[in-house]
Design a protein around this motif. Structure first.
Motif, PDB file in Angstrom:
ATOM      1  N   GLY A  34      20.551  -2.979   7.614  1.00 48.42           N
ATOM      2  CA  GLY A  34      20.473  -4.460   7.399  1.00 48.42           C
ATOM      3  C   GLY A  34      18.805  -4.631   7.249  1.00 48.42           C
ATOM      4  O   GLY A  34      18.176  -5.819   7.434  1.00 48.42           O
ATOM      5  N   ILE A  35      18.128  -3.905   6.518  1.00 48.73           N
ATOM      6  CA  ILE A  35      16.918  -3.868   6.047  1.00 48.73           C
ATOM      7  C   ILE A  35      17.089  -4.185   4.709  1.00 48.73           C
ATOM      8  O   ILE A  35      17.627  -3.824   3.738  1.00 48.73           O
ATOM      9  N   GLU A  36      16.193  -5.432   4.123  1.00 53.69           N
ATOM     10  CA  GLU A  36      16.020  -5.862   2.753  1.00 53.69           C
ATOM     11  C   GLU A  36      14.728  -4.891   2.120  1.00 53.69           C
ATOM     12  O   GLU A  36      13.733  -4.772   2.959  1.00 53.69           O
ATOM     13  N   THR A  37      14.801  -4.731   0.960  1.00 55.86           N
ATOM     14  CA  THR A  37      14.001  -3.729   0.327  1.00 55.86           C
ATOM     15  C   THR A  37      13.126  -4.394  -0.854  1.00 55.86           C
ATOM     16  O   THR A  37      13.702  -5.349  -1.531  1.00 55.86           O
ATOM     17  N   THR A  38      12.036  -3.964  -1.302  1.00 56.00           N
ATOM     18  CA  THR A  38      11.227  -4.416  -2.245  1.00 56.00           C
ATOM     19  C   THR A  38      10.541  -3.215  -2.882  1.00 56.00           C
ATOM     20  O   THR A  38      10.126  -2.309  -2.151  1.00 56.00           O
ATOM     21  N   HIS A  39      10.324  -3.166  -4.325  1.00 55.83           N
ATOM     22  CA  HIS A  39      10.026  -1.940  -4.847  1.00 55.83           C
ATOM     23  C   HIS A  39       8.598  -2.452  -5.742  1.00 55.83           C
ATOM     24  O   HIS A  39       8.607  -3.251  -6.593  1.00 55.83           O
ATOM     25  N   LEU A  40       7.313  -2.138  -5.157  1.00 61.52           N
ATOM     26  CA  LEU A  40       6.055  -2.419  -5.644  1.00 61.52           C
ATOM     27  C   LEU A  40       5.529  -1.098  -6.104  1.00 61.52           C
ATOM     28  O   LEU A  40       4.369  -0.695  -5.410  1.00 61.52           O
ATOM     29  N   PRO A  41       6.033  -0.553  -7.155  1.00 65.46           N
ATOM     30  CA  PRO A  41       5.219   0.860  -7.425  1.00 65.46           C
ATOM     31  C   PRO A  41       3.896   0.863  -7.965  1.00 65.46           C
ATOM     32  O   PRO A  41       3.678  -0.023  -8.885  1.00 65.46           O
ATOM     33  N   VAL A  42       2.812   1.566  -7.351  1.00 63.89           N
ATOM     34  CA  VAL A  42       1.639   1.477  -7.706  1.00 63.89           C
ATOM     35  C   VAL A  42       0.887   3.028  -7.798  1.00 63.89           C
ATOM     36  O   VAL A  42       1.573   4.038  -6.863  1.00 63.89           O
ATOM     37  N   VAL A  43       0.409   3.224  -8.778  1.00 61.51           N
ATOM     38  CA  VAL A  43      -0.278   4.505  -9.273  1.00 61.51           C
ATOM     39  C   VAL A  43      -1.566   4.237  -8.663  1.00 61.51           C
ATOM     40  O   VAL A  43      -2.167   3.362  -8.878  1.00 61.51           O
ATOM     41  N   MET A  44      -2.106   5.238  -7.505  1.00 59.28           N
ATOM     42  CA  MET A  44      -3.451   4.872  -6.865  1.00 59.28           C
ATOM     43  C   MET A  44      -4.628   4.725  -7.867  1.00 59.28           C
ATOM     44  O   MET A  44      -5.293   3.634  -7.733  1.00 59.28           O
ATOM     45  N   ASN A  45      -4.869   5.393  -8.902  1.00 54.89           N
ATOM     46  CA  ASN A  45      -6.002   5.017  -9.621  1.00 54.89           C
ATOM     47  C   ASN A  45      -5.763   4.025 -10.888  1.00 54.89           C
ATOM     48  O   ASN A  45      -6.760   3.809 -11.453  1.00 54.89           O
ATOM     49  N   GLN A  46      -4.763   3.432 -10.534  1.00 55.15           N
ATOM     50  CA  GLN A  46      -4.254   2.333 -11.626  1.00 55.15           C
ATOM     51  C   GLN A  46      -3.970   1.122 -10.828  1.00 55.15           C
ATOM     52  O   GLN A  46      -3.781  -0.087 -11.308  1.00 55.15           O
ATOM     53  N   MET A  47      -4.401   1.089  -9.551  1.00 49.22           N
ATOM     54  CA  MET A  47      -4.048  -0.218  -8.753  1.00 49.22           C
ATOM     55  C   MET A  47      -4.798  -1.128  -9.349  1.00 49.22           C
ATOM     56  O   MET A  47      -5.923  -1.309  -9.426  1.00 49.22           O
TER      57      MET A  47
ATOM     58  N   SER B 237      -2.241  -8.732  -5.004  1.00 49.36           N
ATOM     59  CA  SER B 237      -1.468 -10.325  -5.030  1.00 49.36           C
ATOM     60  C   SER B 237      -0.012 -10.394  -4.605  1.00 49.36           C
ATOM     61  O   SER B 237       0.468 -10.943  -3.975  1.00 49.36           O
ATOM     62  N   GLN B 238       0.699  -9.289  -5.372  1.00 51.06           N
ATOM     63  CA  GLN B 238       2.027  -9.201  -5.047  1.00 51.06           C
ATOM     64  C   GLN B 238       2.460  -8.809  -3.883  1.00 51.06           C
ATOM     65  O   GLN B 238       3.351  -9.299  -3.083  1.00 51.06           O
ATOM     66  N   PHE B 239       1.609  -7.820  -3.235  1.00 56.34           N
ATOM     67  CA  PHE B 239       1.509  -7.180  -1.800  1.00 56.34           C
ATOM     68  C   PHE B 239       1.410  -8.465  -0.935  1.00 56.34           C
ATOM     69  O   PHE B 239       2.190  -8.650   0.007  1.00 56.34           O
ATOM     70  N   ALA B 240       0.331  -9.107  -1.049  1.00 55.80           N
ATOM     71  CA  ALA B 240      -0.207 -10.359  -0.120  1.00 55.80           C
ATOM     72  C   ALA B 240       1.052 -11.329   0.030  1.00 55.80           C
ATOM     73  O   ALA B 240       1.270 -11.984   1.021  1.00 55.80           O
ATOM     74  N   GLN B 241       1.582 -11.608  -1.310  1.00 51.31           N
ATOM     75  CA  GLN B 241       2.729 -12.534  -1.262  1.00 51.31           C
ATOM     76  C   GLN B 241       3.993 -12.315  -0.489  1.00 51.31           C
ATOM     77  O   GLN B 241       4.496 -13.085   0.236  1.00 51.31           O
ATOM     78  N   TRP B 242       4.198 -11.080  -0.601  1.00 52.34           N
ATOM     79  CA  TRP B 242       5.477 -10.302   0.142  1.00 52.34           C
ATOM     80  C   TRP B 242       5.155 -10.410   1.540  1.00 52.34           C
ATOM     81  O   TRP B 242       5.639 -10.841   2.415  1.00 52.34           O
ATOM     82  N   PHE B 243       3.769 -10.083   1.982  1.00 53.45           N
ATOM     83  CA  PHE B 243       3.484 -10.013   3.341  1.00 53.45           C
ATOM     84  C   PHE B 243       3.399 -11.177   3.884  1.00 53.45           C
ATOM     85  O   PHE B 243       4.057 -11.395   5.163  1.00 53.45           O
ATOM     86  N   ALA B 244       3.101 -12.240   3.304  1.00 53.67           N
ATOM     87  CA  ALA B 244       3.081 -13.553   3.883  1.00 53.67           C
ATOM     88  C   ALA B 244       4.480 -14.115   3.785  1.00 53.67           C
ATOM     89  O   ALA B 244       4.673 -14.968   4.842  1.00 53.67           O
ATOM     90  N   GLN B 245       5.110 -14.003   2.995  1.00 52.86           N
ATOM     91  CA  GLN B 245       6.489 -14.332   2.793  1.00 52.86           C
ATOM     92  C   GLN B 245       7.500 -14.106   4.088  1.00 52.86           C
ATOM     93  O   GLN B 245       8.107 -14.771   4.450  1.00 52.86           O
TER      94      GLN B 245
ATOM     95  N   ARG C 157       3.649   8.079  -0.871  1.00 47.02           N
ATOM     96  CA  ARG C 157       3.919   9.390  -0.266  1.00 47.02           C
ATOM     97  C   ARG C 157       3.099   9.654   0.945  1.00 47.02           C
ATOM     98  O   ARG C 157       3.818  10.476   1.612  1.00 47.02           O
ATOM     99  N   THR C 158       2.057   9.403   1.480  1.00 47.90           N
ATOM    100  CA  THR C 158       1.403   9.593   2.577  1.00 47.90           C
ATOM    101  C   THR C 158       1.297   8.433   3.509  1.00 47.90           C
ATOM    102  O   THR C 158       0.880   8.615   4.667  1.00 47.90           O
ATOM    103  N   GLY C 159       1.277   7.111   3.090  1.00 48.95           N
ATOM    104  CA  GLY C 159       1.183   5.766   3.820  1.00 48.95           C
ATOM    105  C   GLY C 159      -0.324   5.331   3.331  1.00 48.95           C
ATOM    106  O   GLY C 159      -0.617   4.164   3.606  1.00 48.95           O
ATOM    107  N   THR C 160      -1.283   6.066   2.721  1.00 46.62           N
ATOM    108  CA  THR C 160      -2.612   5.539   2.577  1.00 46.62           C
ATOM    109  C   THR C 160      -2.420   4.523   1.241  1.00 46.62           C
ATOM    110  O   THR C 160      -3.160   3.663   1.509  1.00 46.62           O
ATOM    111  N   ARG C 161      -1.686   4.647   0.212  1.00 43.40           N
ATOM    112  CA  ARG C 161      -1.697   3.603  -0.636  1.00 43.40           C
ATOM    113  C   ARG C 161      -1.272   2.490  -0.080  1.00 43.40           C
ATOM    114  O   ARG C 161      -1.701   1.352  -0.412  1.00 43.40           O
ATOM    115  N   SER C 162      -0.033   2.419   0.395  1.00 43.51           N
ATOM    116  CA  SER C 162       0.453   1.177   1.335  1.00 43.51           C
ATOM    117  C   SER C 162      -0.626   0.677   2.186  1.00 43.51           C
ATOM    118  O   SER C 162      -0.752  -0.566   2.129  1.00 43.51           O
ATOM    119  N   SER C 163      -1.230   1.390   2.862  1.00 40.95           N
ATOM    120  CA  SER C 163      -2.344   0.873   3.873  1.00 40.95           C
ATOM    121  C   SER C 163      -3.490   0.186   2.915  1.00 40.95           C
ATOM    122  O   SER C 163      -4.139  -0.856   3.405  1.00 40.95           O
TER     123      SER C 163
END
Length: 149
Positions: free
Chosen positions: A59-72, A78-86, A97-103
């Motif tokens: 019952g979990i909805e998913t979203t894919h926002l693939p990001v390469v660390m040195n190309q963020m 902005s896309q992350f912020a919109q998802w977070f606020a939504q 991979r480790t949680g760092t990029r997402s953090s």
């Protein structure tokens, strides 16, 4: 799985590798899950499609926002912020991979919005077991932007 509460209603994790990992997310109440990792980054990683199948079964909805660390870039932030606020008020999970990029995406989005300053963001992330201190300059550069808005 290295799951940690980043802030209220937001869990951060390393790569999800099994349905049991997704079950743990469901057990803590996660309803929305974002993957910040491109498919195929490592040979053995579970694909976003596979994680989505596991998530939907719980019952979990998913979203894919693939990001390469040195190309963020700020579009990613902005896309992350919109998802977070939504999904404000709902329990969410993010992973890479480790949680760092997402953090880091969370930190950049919150500093850009003026919700926290760079030091607060770095400290909050550190409390979840990740280190984004290398991005201190980038975070600090966003602070004047938020004060002008």
């Amino acid at each position: 799985m290295n799951l940690a509460l980043l802030v209220e209603n937001l869990y951060v994790s390393n790569q999800l590798q099994s349905e049991e990992d997704v079950q743990k997310l469901a057990d803590v109440g996660v309803k929305y899950l974002m993957c910040n990792r491109p498919d195929g980054e490592e040979a053995a990683q579970a694909s976003f499609e596979q994680v989505t199948a596991w998530a939907h079964a719980h019952g979990i909805e998913t979203t894919h926002l693939p990001v390469v660390m040195n190309q963020m870039n700020m579009e990613d932030v902005s896309q992350f912020a919109q998802w977070f606020a939504q999904h404000e008020g709902d329990v969410k999970g993010v992973y890479c991979r480790t949680g760092t990029r997402s953090s880091l995406l969370w930190a950049l989005s919150q500093v850009d919005l003026g919700k926290v300053n760079a030091i607060e963001a770095i400290t909050t992330v550190a409390q979840s077991g990740r280190n984004i201190s290398g991005a201190a300059m980038m975070l600090q550069q966003l602070e004047p932007h938020t004060k002008e808005a």
